[in-house]
Scaffold this active site. Structure first.
Site, PDB file in Angstrom:
ATOM      1  N   GLU A  66       0.817  -1.222   0.000  1.00 49.08           N
ATOM      2  CA  GLU A  66       0.000   0.000   0.000  1.00 49.08           C
ATOM      3  C   GLU A  66       0.852   1.275   0.000  1.00 49.08           C
ATOM      4  O   GLU A  66       0.414   2.310  -0.500  1.00 49.08           O
ATOM      5  CB  GLU A  66      -0.960   0.006   1.201  1.00 49.08           C
ATOM      6  CG  GLU A  66      -2.224  -0.813   0.977  1.00 49.08           C
ATOM      7  CD  GLU A  66      -3.078  -0.291  -0.182  1.00 49.08           C
ATOM      8  OE1 GLU A  66      -3.260   0.928  -0.300  1.00 49.08           O
ATOM      9  OE2 GLU A  66      -3.551  -1.121  -0.984  1.00 49.08           O
ATOM     10  N   HIS A 112       3.683   1.818  -1.649  1.00 51.40           N
ATOM     11  CA  HIS A 112       3.958   2.090  -3.070  1.00 51.40           C
ATOM     12  C   HIS A 112       2.705   2.623  -3.756  1.00 51.40           C
ATOM     13  O   HIS A 112       2.750   3.589  -4.514  1.00 51.40           O
ATOM     14  CB  HIS A 112       4.385   0.811  -3.808  1.00 51.40           C
ATOM     15  CG  HIS A 112       5.653   0.192  -3.315  1.00 51.40           C
ATOM     16  ND1 HIS A 112       5.677  -1.029  -2.680  1.00 51.40           N
ATOM     17  CD2 HIS A 112       6.941   0.587  -3.392  1.00 51.40           C
ATOM     18  CE1 HIS A 112       6.924  -1.342  -2.385  1.00 51.40           C
ATOM     19  NE2 HIS A 112       7.721  -0.382  -2.801  1.00 51.40           N
TER      20      HIS A 112
END
Ligand code: AMP
Length: 273
Positions: free
Chosen positions: A26, A28
């Site tokens: 999440e 990224h």
């Protein structure tokens, strides 16, 4: 990739770029989502860059799962995944490196010699290949973000760098691809990194201005955890990354701690007048 980006640019489209090493989470995706919002096209690179790993580090065993990454990136509206091989990025007779001095010497630069040379080199290459208008980085890797901003500024690179907040798990552990290395017990212990940062923040809020006293309390807390080994805990000026003698202005509390064999990093930026 360059031809594709040139076409977008001729059409007057704004290109957002998120460089990653894959095995996405999440954290990224928060960068990708922001890019999708702010740009006409979003390009994400997945490249585990051998140049930024030391000989005894985890390049070979770094987690990789392209299929899963591809699905996650599609679901959030990524336009292009740039997925080069090491031979394409560094063909035979590759001789050119980007060296950012001074701010790469402390913190992670001390225990990971050559790491930021590898990072700056690959990111400079990726910028020239992808030609973004805006590139997105995470505060999780605070020193890296500072190095990239300095490189872009010093080399007159024609793009904006955006640094996005650190995404965390429920217990505060900063999301990281390397968290996959932790066994269940280590995973629980790893929450101590963020806890120690919160303790530091609390101390500054109560008026503590002596970095040494803060660092000592953090060390005490972390050393209580059996599987932990501290690489460094430092309190530095958020811009120059030089250690401060007194908590004042914008400062960064940064740490690297081994939990078992896994080296984890985290940081908290705080400002005090
Ligand atoms: P990596 O794949 O670890 O090289 O990370 C790619 C980009 O994602 C870097 O700019 C990181 O700083 C950023 N990133 C990694 N973890 C997080 C996180 N927990 N929150 C926000 N950004 C992150």
């Amino acid at each position: 990739m360059q031809k594709y980006s040139n076409r977008l640019r001729i059409q007057g489209k704004r290109i957002g770029f998120v460089p990653t090493m894959g095995y996405l989470h999440e954290g990224h995706l928060s960068l990708v989502r922001r890019s999708v919002k702010e740009n006409d096209a979003t390009i994400v690179s997945i490249f585990v860059n051998p140049m930024q790993f030391g000989p005894k580090e985890d390049f070979k065993k770094y987690p990789r799962d392209f299929k899963r990454d591809e699905e996650m990136l599609k679901a959030v509206g990524t336009d292009v995944i740039f997925y080069p091989t090491a031979n394409q990025m560094y063909p035979k007779h590759y001789y050119t490196y980007v060296n950012v001095e001074n701010i790469t010497e402390g913190l992670c630069g001390k225990s990971r010699r050559g790491h930021f040379r590898g990072v700056a080199t690959v990111v400079a290459k990726l910028f020239n290949i992808v030609k973004p208008d805006i590139a997105y980085f995470g505060q999780k890797d605070a020193q890296q973000a500072t190095v990239i901003k300095k490189m872009a500024q010093n080399l007159n690179m024609d793009l904006k760098i955006r640094v996005m907040p650190t995404l965390r798990e429920q217990d505060g552990l900063a999301m990281s691809s390397r968290n996959a290395y932790l066994n269940p017990e280590e995973r629980k212990s790893a929450a101590i990194l963020y806890k120690s940062l919160l303790l530091a923040k609390q101390m500054t809020q109560k008026g503590e201005t002596n970095p040494k006293r803060i660092i000592n309390r953090m060390k005490g807390l972390i050393n209580n955890v059996d599987s932990s080994r501290i690489d460094y805990i430092e309190i530095v000026d958020a811009e120059t990354l030089q250690p401060v003698k007194k908590i004042k202005g914008e400062i960064l509390i940064a740490l690297a701690v081994y939990i078992g064999k896994t080296r984890l990093i985290d940081n908290l930026k705080i400002s005090r007048r």
